[in-house]
Design a protein around this motif. Structure first.
Motif, mmCIF file in Angstrom:
data_model
loop_
_atom_site.group_PDB
_atom_site.id
_atom_site.type_symbol
_atom_site.label_atom_id
_atom_site.label_comp_id
_atom_site.label_asym_id
_atom_site.label_seq_id
_atom_site.Cartn_x
_atom_site.Cartn_y
_atom_site.Cartn_z
ATOM 1 N N ARG A 63 0.793 -1.231 0.000
ATOM 2 C CA ARG A 63 0.000 0.000 0.000
ATOM 3 C C ARG A 63 0.830 1.288 0.000
ATOM 4 O O ARG A 63 0.285 2.355 -0.272
ATOM 5 N N TYR A 64 2.111 1.222 0.302
ATOM 6 C CA TYR A 64 2.907 2.444 0.402
ATOM 7 C C TYR A 64 4.061 2.407 -0.591
ATOM 8 O O TYR A 64 4.582 1.349 -0.924
ATOM 9 N N ARG A 65 4.429 3.591 -1.058
ATOM 10 C CA ARG A 65 5.572 3.753 -1.953
ATOM 11 C C ARG A 65 6.606 4.619 -1.254
ATOM 12 O O ARG A 65 6.303 5.724 -0.816
ATOM 13 N N PHE A 66 7.831 4.135 -1.152
ATOM 14 C CA PHE A 66 8.887 4.848 -0.464
ATOM 15 C C PHE A 66 10.224 4.384 -1.010
ATOM 16 O O PHE A 66 10.330 3.288 -1.593
ATOM 17 N N PRO A 67 11.285 5.183 -0.843
ATOM 18 C CA PRO A 67 12.606 4.790 -1.346
ATOM 19 C C PRO A 67 13.089 3.496 -0.680
ATOM 20 O O PRO A 67 12.992 3.331 0.529
ATOM 21 N N SER A 108 11.488 -1.624 -3.118
ATOM 22 C CA SER A 108 11.777 -2.821 -3.917
ATOM 23 C C SER A 108 12.876 -3.659 -3.276
ATOM 24 O O SER A 108 12.815 -4.894 -3.281
ATOM 25 N N PHE A 109 13.877 -2.980 -2.724
ATOM 26 C CA PHE A 109 14.964 -3.695 -2.066
ATOM 27 C C PHE A 109 14.459 -4.438 -0.833
ATOM 28 O O PHE A 109 14.795 -5.611 -0.610
ATOM 29 N N LEU A 110 13.629 -3.774 -0.025
ATOM 30 C CA LEU A 110 13.075 -4.419 1.160
ATOM 31 C C LEU A 110 12.177 -5.588 0.772
ATOM 32 O O LEU A 110 12.173 -6.637 1.431
ATOM 33 N N ASN A 111 11.422 -5.417 -0.305
ATOM 34 C CA ASN A 111 10.540 -6.492 -0.761
ATOM 35 C C ASN A 111 11.346 -7.712 -1.197
ATOM 36 O O ASN A 111 10.935 -8.857 -0.966
#
Length: 271
Positions: free
Chosen positions: A85-89, A92-95
């Motif tokens: 639900r959130y977009r942050f810097p 993608s790496f955390l995912n």
């Protein structure tokens, strides 16, 4: 006609190969465990599964796996929600890091926990100064189980959140529902099948964990000896029948859990 015959022959050969592969890789080892557990008869089997140390190891494993699963249900739901639900810097790496426990050898995970939380580490020494023992005690086992089962709940709920129709949320807000009421009335019921199926897979995986646990559990009989390490000890003691008997207990429980997971998924598909 020849082309059709060759096509059918290739298809038959492919199916046969897959079935044989599945049979040799899955069915035969499982059948072998059940056969080995009963190789000396029913009485030795019963003596093995009713041994006090075996029961203590199994019950401790069940207790700690339940604790780890409950923590995973809460944290996994929260992390999955944030990643979708959130977009942050760095999102993608955390995912991508979520799947790290699947790729990392579990023994390495146990070593990481030992180095991070051991008696000689900063966190371990601070915890010991206030009377909290982590490594070689039950908390370390729970942490190890959390590490190896971390991705299950997250990966189970992410597809459900992606498929969730946001118009239902907007309709709820339009009708005057608060964010909390919308979450519990609209969003959570959609996520619940994924939470439950992911939790059951995490629980089943936690029951079987060995590599991460054996390094940090202490392996004290009746206190920190979990079932997987107990089975390993029986093998080292040349008691294959006793090890197989305890393995059957965990294996049967895992079968029941997988059956429940498939049932939940079938119901979700039916809906």
């Amino acid at each position: 006609m020849n082309t059709m015959f060759r096509g059918r022959g290739w298809s038959f050969g492919f199916r046969t190969t897959i079935i044989l592969y599945f049979f040799c890789l899955i069915v035969l080892p499982i059948f072998g465990i059940y056969t080995q557990s009963l190789s000396l008869g029913w009485m030795p089997f019963w003596d093995s599964v009713s041994d006090p140390l075996a029961w203590k190891a199994v019950l401790l494993t069940l207790k700690l796996a339940v604790i780890a699963t409950l923590i995973n249900m809460v944290l996994g739901t929260m992390i999955g929600w944030v990643l979708i639900r959130y977009r942050f810097p760095g999102r993608s790496f955390l995912n991508s890091l979520v799947d790290l426990p699947f790729a990392l050898p579990t023994a390495v995970g146990g070593l990481l926990i030992l180095l991070l939380l051991g008696p000689n580490s900063l966190i371990g020494s601070l915890a010991a100064s206030v009377g909290i023992e982590i490594v070689f005690h039950e908390p370390a086992i729970v942490i190890a189980m959390l590490f190896v089962t971390f991705p299950f709940v997250i990966r189970a709920i992410q597809p459900l959140l992606e498929e969730l129709d946001k118009s239902e949320e907007e309709a709820s807000y339009t009708l005057g529902a608060s964010k909390a009421k919308t979450f519990f009335s609209v969003i959570l019921p959609t996520m619940l099948p994924g939470i439950l199926s992911g939790a059951m897979l995490a629980f089943s995986r936690g029951l079987a964990e060995f590599g991460a646990v054996v390094l940090i559990a202490g392996n004290i009989p009746g206190k920190t000896l979990v079932a997987s390490v107990y089975i390993f000890g029986e093998i080292e003691s040349n008691n294959a029948q006793g090890a197989a008997a305890v393995s059957v207990m965990l294996l049967t429980l895992s079968f029941l859990i997988l059956w429940l997971v498939n049932l939940l998924q079938a119901r979700r598909s039916g809906i």
